[in-house]
Design a protein around this motif. Structure first.
Motif, PDB file in Angstrom:
ATOM      1  N   ALA A  46       0.815  -1.221   0.000  1.00  0.00           N
ATOM      2  CA  ALA A  46       0.000   0.000   0.000  1.00  0.00           C
ATOM      3  C   ALA A  46       0.846   1.267   0.000  1.00  0.00           C
ATOM      4  O   ALA A  46       0.480   2.273  -0.625  1.00  0.00           O
ATOM      5  N   GLU A  47       1.980   1.230   0.689  1.00  0.00           N
ATOM      6  CA  GLU A  47       2.833   2.425   0.737  1.00  0.00           C
ATOM      7  C   GLU A  47       3.330   2.792  -0.662  1.00  0.00           C
ATOM      8  O   GLU A  47       3.323   3.962  -1.048  1.00  0.00           O
ATOM      9  N   ALA A  48       3.768   1.784  -1.421  1.00  0.00           N
ATOM     10  CA  ALA A  48       4.250   2.041  -2.776  1.00  0.00           C
ATOM     11  C   ALA A  48       3.128   2.581  -3.655  1.00  0.00           C
ATOM     12  O   ALA A  48       3.324   3.531  -4.423  1.00  0.00           O
ATOM     13  N   PHE A  49       1.958   1.986  -3.549  1.00  0.00           N
ATOM     14  CA  PHE A  49       0.838   2.434  -4.377  1.00  0.00           C
ATOM     15  C   PHE A  49       0.381   3.844  -4.003  1.00  0.00           C
ATOM     16  O   PHE A  49      -0.010   4.624  -4.866  1.00  0.00           O
ATOM     17  N   ARG A  50       0.443   4.164  -2.720  1.00  0.00           N
ATOM     18  CA  ARG A  50       0.084   5.516  -2.292  1.00  0.00           C
ATOM     19  C   ARG A  50       1.073   6.527  -2.855  1.00  0.00           C
ATOM     20  O   ARG A  50       0.677   7.601  -3.337  1.00  0.00           O
ATOM     21  N   TYR A  51       2.344   6.185  -2.827  1.00  0.00           N
ATOM     22  CA  TYR A  51       3.367   7.058  -3.416  1.00  0.00           C
ATOM     23  C   TYR A  51       3.103   7.274  -4.904  1.00  0.00           C
ATOM     24  O   TYR A  51       3.172   8.402  -5.406  1.00  0.00           O
ATOM     25  N   LEU A  52       2.791   6.206  -5.631  1.00  0.00           N
ATOM     26  CA  LEU A  52       2.533   6.312  -7.063  1.00  0.00           C
ATOM     27  C   LEU A  52       1.317   7.188  -7.338  1.00  0.00           C
ATOM     28  O   LEU A  52       1.317   7.999  -8.282  1.00  0.00           O
ATOM     29  N   ALA A  53       0.276   7.041  -6.523  1.00  0.00           N
ATOM     30  CA  ALA A  53      -0.913   7.880  -6.696  1.00  0.00           C
ATOM     31  C   ALA A  53      -0.562   9.346  -6.464  1.00  0.00           C
ATOM     32  O   ALA A  53      -1.031  10.239  -7.199  1.00  0.00           O
ATOM     33  N   GLU A  54       0.259   9.607  -5.472  1.00  0.00           N
ATOM     34  CA  GLU A  54       0.685  10.981  -5.196  1.00  0.00           C
ATOM     35  C   GLU A  54       1.476  11.563  -6.353  1.00  0.00           C
ATOM     36  O   GLU A  54       1.429  12.781  -6.617  1.00  0.00           O
ATOM     37  N   GLN A  55       2.195  10.691  -7.072  1.00  0.00           N
ATOM     38  CA  GLN A  55       2.997  11.120  -8.214  1.00  0.00           C
ATOM     39  C   GLN A  55       2.201  11.116  -9.531  1.00  0.00           C
ATOM     40  O   GLN A  55       2.764  11.386 -10.588  1.00  0.00           O
ATOM     41  N   CYS A  56       0.902  10.813  -9.438  1.00  0.00           N
ATOM     42  CA  CYS A  56       0.051  10.725 -10.633  1.00  0.00           C
ATOM     43  C   CYS A  56       0.640   9.758 -11.661  1.00  0.00           C
ATOM     44  O   CYS A  56       0.720  10.047 -12.860  1.00  0.00           O
ATOM     45  N   PHE A  57       1.060   8.592 -11.151  1.00  0.00           N
ATOM     46  CA  PHE A  57       1.713   7.598 -11.988  1.00  0.00           C
ATOM     47  C   PHE A  57       0.809   6.371 -12.077  1.00  0.00           C
ATOM     48  O   PHE A  57       0.397   5.819 -11.050  1.00  0.00           O
ATOM     49  N   PRO A  58       0.491   5.906 -13.281  1.00  0.00           N
ATOM     50  CA  PRO A  58      -0.521   4.851 -13.445  1.00  0.00           C
ATOM     51  C   PRO A  58      -0.034   3.468 -13.032  1.00  0.00           C
ATOM     52  O   PRO A  58       1.144   3.131 -13.175  1.00  0.00           O
ATOM     53  N   THR A  59      -0.980   2.670 -12.526  1.00  0.00           N
ATOM     54  CA  THR A  59      -0.659   1.317 -12.103  1.00  0.00           C
ATOM     55  C   THR A  59      -1.643   0.305 -12.692  1.00  0.00           C
ATOM     56  O   THR A  59      -2.828   0.580 -12.871  1.00  0.00           O
ATOM     57  N   THR A  60      -1.105  -0.848 -13.015  1.00  0.00           N
ATOM     58  CA  THR A  60      -1.886  -2.039 -13.293  1.00  0.00           C
ATOM     59  C   THR A  60      -1.416  -3.083 -12.306  1.00  0.00           C
ATOM     60  O   THR A  60      -0.237  -3.099 -11.927  1.00  0.00           O
ATOM     61  N   VAL A  61      -2.313  -3.948 -11.854  1.00  0.00           N
ATOM     62  CA  VAL A  61      -1.974  -4.895 -10.800  1.00  0.00           C
ATOM     63  C   VAL A  61      -2.410  -6.303 -11.203  1.00  0.00           C
ATOM     64  O   VAL A  61      -3.563  -6.517 -11.589  1.00  0.00           O
ATOM     65  N   HIS A  62      -1.481  -7.260 -11.112  1.00  0.00           N
ATOM     66  CA  HIS A  62      -1.853  -8.663 -11.302  1.00  0.00           C
ATOM     67  C   HIS A  62      -2.853  -9.044 -10.207  1.00  0.00           C
ATOM     68  O   HIS A  62      -2.531  -8.998  -9.012  1.00  0.00           O
ATOM     69  N   ALA A  63      -4.038  -9.424 -10.598  1.00  0.00           N
ATOM     70  CA  ALA A  63      -5.070  -9.814  -9.632  1.00  0.00           C
ATOM     71  C   ALA A  63      -6.125 -10.636 -10.351  1.00  0.00           C
ATOM     72  O   ALA A  63      -6.365 -10.453 -11.544  1.00  0.00           O
ATOM     73  N   GLY A  64      -6.745 -11.549  -9.608  1.00  0.00           N
ATOM     74  CA  GLY A  64      -7.803 -12.351 -10.211  1.00  0.00           C
ATOM     75  C   GLY A  64      -7.272 -13.415 -11.149  1.00  0.00           C
ATOM     76  O   GLY A  64      -7.950 -13.806 -12.104  1.00  0.00           O
ATOM     77  N   GLU A  65      -6.066 -13.923 -10.874  1.00  0.00           N
ATOM     78  CA  GLU A  65      -5.488 -15.014 -11.659  1.00  0.00           C
ATOM     79  C   GLU A  65      -5.379 -16.241 -10.754  1.00  0.00           C
ATOM     80  O   GLU A  65      -6.190 -17.163 -10.844  1.00  0.00           O
ATOM     81  N   ALA A  66      -4.411 -16.253  -9.836  1.00  0.00           N
ATOM     82  CA  ALA A  66      -4.291 -17.364  -8.898  1.00  0.00           C
ATOM     83  C   ALA A  66      -5.145 -17.154  -7.660  1.00  0.00           C
ATOM     84  O   ALA A  66      -5.400 -18.092  -6.907  1.00  0.00           O
ATOM     85  N   ALA A  67      -5.577 -15.918  -7.435  1.00  0.00           N
ATOM     86  CA  ALA A  67      -6.451 -15.601  -6.309  1.00  0.00           C
ATOM     87  C   ALA A  67      -7.719 -14.935  -6.842  1.00  0.00           C
ATOM     88  O   ALA A  67      -7.769 -14.500  -7.995  1.00  0.00           O
ATOM     89  N   GLY A  68      -8.720 -14.849  -5.986  1.00  0.00           N
ATOM     90  CA  GLY A  68     -10.039 -14.432  -6.455  1.00  0.00           C
ATOM     91  C   GLY A  68     -10.417 -12.999  -6.141  1.00  0.00           C
ATOM     92  O   GLY A  68      -9.614 -12.076  -6.282  1.00  0.00           O
ATOM     93  N   LEU A  69     -11.641 -12.826  -5.671  1.00  0.00           N
ATOM     94  CA  LEU A  69     -12.229 -11.500  -5.551  1.00  0.00           C
ATOM     95  C   LEU A  69     -11.522 -10.621  -4.528  1.00  0.00           C
ATOM     96  O   LEU A  69     -11.438  -9.404  -4.720  1.00  0.00           O
ATOM     97  N   ASP A  70     -11.009 -11.213  -3.443  1.00  0.00           N
ATOM     98  CA  ASP A  70     -10.294 -10.402  -2.452  1.00  0.00           C
ATOM     99  C   ASP A  70      -9.056  -9.756  -3.061  1.00  0.00           C
ATOM    100  O   ASP A  70      -8.720  -8.604  -2.748  1.00  0.00           O
ATOM    101  N   SER A  71      -8.383 -10.491  -3.938  1.00  0.00           N
ATOM    102  CA  SER A  71      -7.200  -9.955  -4.604  1.00  0.00           C
ATOM    103  C   SER A  71      -7.580  -8.805  -5.525  1.00  0.00           C
ATOM    104  O   SER A  71      -6.892  -7.774  -5.579  1.00  0.00           O
TER     105      SER A  71
END
Length: 375
Positions: free
Chosen positions: A197-222
């Motif tokens: 979360a700390e890294a993602f918060r920093y990226l949001a503050e820098q207006c830098f876009p993110t994509t996240v691996h999710a919903g592949e080996a894990a489900g809805l919580d991911s």
């Protein structure tokens, strides 16, 4: 929701390779040429499981076809093993772009994890610079053959490690040197995006876009954590979002569904799903629905209006290209050129480019498909 079942092929004289395409989910260490691996391994004395390009390529696809993401990821020990010097990174990146261009890709985002390429003394910044040098050479090579392609780096942190803030800062540091976004990858189960979360918060503050691996080996919580904690603008794979869609009833012509709150949010926001059909089959990501491309919930998501995109994930491990993935989907779900064009336009809308650049890219896609139809 209507659904066609008849088998469909592309129009006579039109190949998937001839279509202008967008690649959003394509791993650098998953797209090496087998012969390049053999060449680079010979330079460093690395033993390989096969000694010819054909046999090595077969080993990768067979090993990756495990039904497990963890086992699938083990094949990367070989590819990352030969990508530990500036020269090797530059060669691999250059050939990567050449191969994208040969497949008709006009815009590609190449994701890779700098922290996995430091065993021979390179710094994080030097790895990014070496890859960028290769990408630029590949673009020049493509131009020399008459193909225009644009590419960008997606700098990735490994989700099981603790360097995500450092890698996020690296990505932002090189935003004017080819890096267009950030990702986390690796073993998904047990490693929620919330842990970074700390890294993602920093990226949001820098207006830098993110994509996240999710919903592949894990489900809805991911997936939920990717959106809430990762501020994800796209979901890497995201295929298991279909777990939040309940089939209510079916008849010969229609399927009636109930869409859950999380899936509805993703749909309404137009958050792109970076779907990779062959890879999703290999890693067991779609085992809840079946064991064939025709069982992939891709069509369910598409028919319901989700922002689906088509990607190869790892061309070496899956023995595939975007063109092959499009052809497989066309055969499985009776898609025509209008559908295939829509998948490219969906990818354009989700690309980590300026609005003006995305408008230009959409026009190039539309013109390319129109020329094919007219011809």
């Amino acid at each position: 929701m209507s659904h066609e079942t008849a088998t469909h092929r592309l129009p006579s004289g039109v190949s998937a390779e001839s279509l202008p395409k967008i690649s959003l989910h394509d791993h650098l260490d998953g797209g090496l040429r087998p012969q390049t691996i053999i060449d680079l391994a010979a330079e460093i004395g690395l033993a390989l499981p096969a000694d010819t390009a054909d046999a090595l390529g077969e080993w990768f696809t067979t090993s990756a076809n495990s039904g497990s993401l963890v086992d699938y990821l083990k094949t990367f020990d070989v590819t990352t093993g030969v990508m530990q010097t500036a020269a090797s990174l530059t060669r691999v990146a250059r050939e990567f772009v050449q191969d994208l261009a040969a497949d008709g890709v006009i815009y590609g985002e190449i994701r890779w994890a700098p922290e996995q390429h430091l065993t021979k003394g390179l710094t994080l910044d030097e790895t990014v610079e070496a890859v960028q040098a290769g990408l630029e050479l590949g673009v020049e090579d493509a131009a020399a053959t008459g193909h225009t392609i644009r590419v960008g780096q997606l700098v990735t942190a490994m989700r099981h490690a603790d360097r995500s803030r450092e890698i996020a800062e690296l990505a932002v540091r090189h935003r004017e040197n080819g890096v267009v976004g950030f990702d986390i990858a690796g073993a998904e189960l047990g490693f929620l995006p919330a842990q970074h979360a700390e890294a993602f918060r920093y990226l949001a503050e820098q207006c830098f876009p993110t994509t996240v691996h999710a919903g592949e080996a894990a489900g809805l919580d991911s997936i939920r954590s990717a959106l809430v904690d990762g501020h994800a603008l796209r979901l890497g794979h995201g295929v298991r979002l279909a777990e939040d869609i309940e089939i209510d009833s079916q008849d010969d012509q229609n399927t009636y569904v109930v869409v859950g709150q999380l899936a509805q949010w993703v749909k309404d926001r137009g958050i792109a799903l970076e779907l990779s059909p062959s890879s999703n089959l290999q890693t067991g990501a779609i085992e809840a629905w079946g064991d064939d491309i025709a069982d992939h919930p891709f069509d369910l998501l598409y028919q319901l209006g989700f922002n689906v995109t088509v990607n190869p994930d790892n061309r070496l491990m899956s023995g595939t290209t975007i063109s092959r993935e499009l052809a497989l989907l066309s055969d499985a779900f009776a898609y025509d050129l209008d559908d295939l064009e829509q998948f490219q336009l969906n990818a354009v809308s989700a690309a980590f480019l300026s609005l003006e650049d995305r408008v230009d890219l959409a026009l190039a896609i539309e013109e390319g498909f129109e020329n094919l139809t007219r011809d």
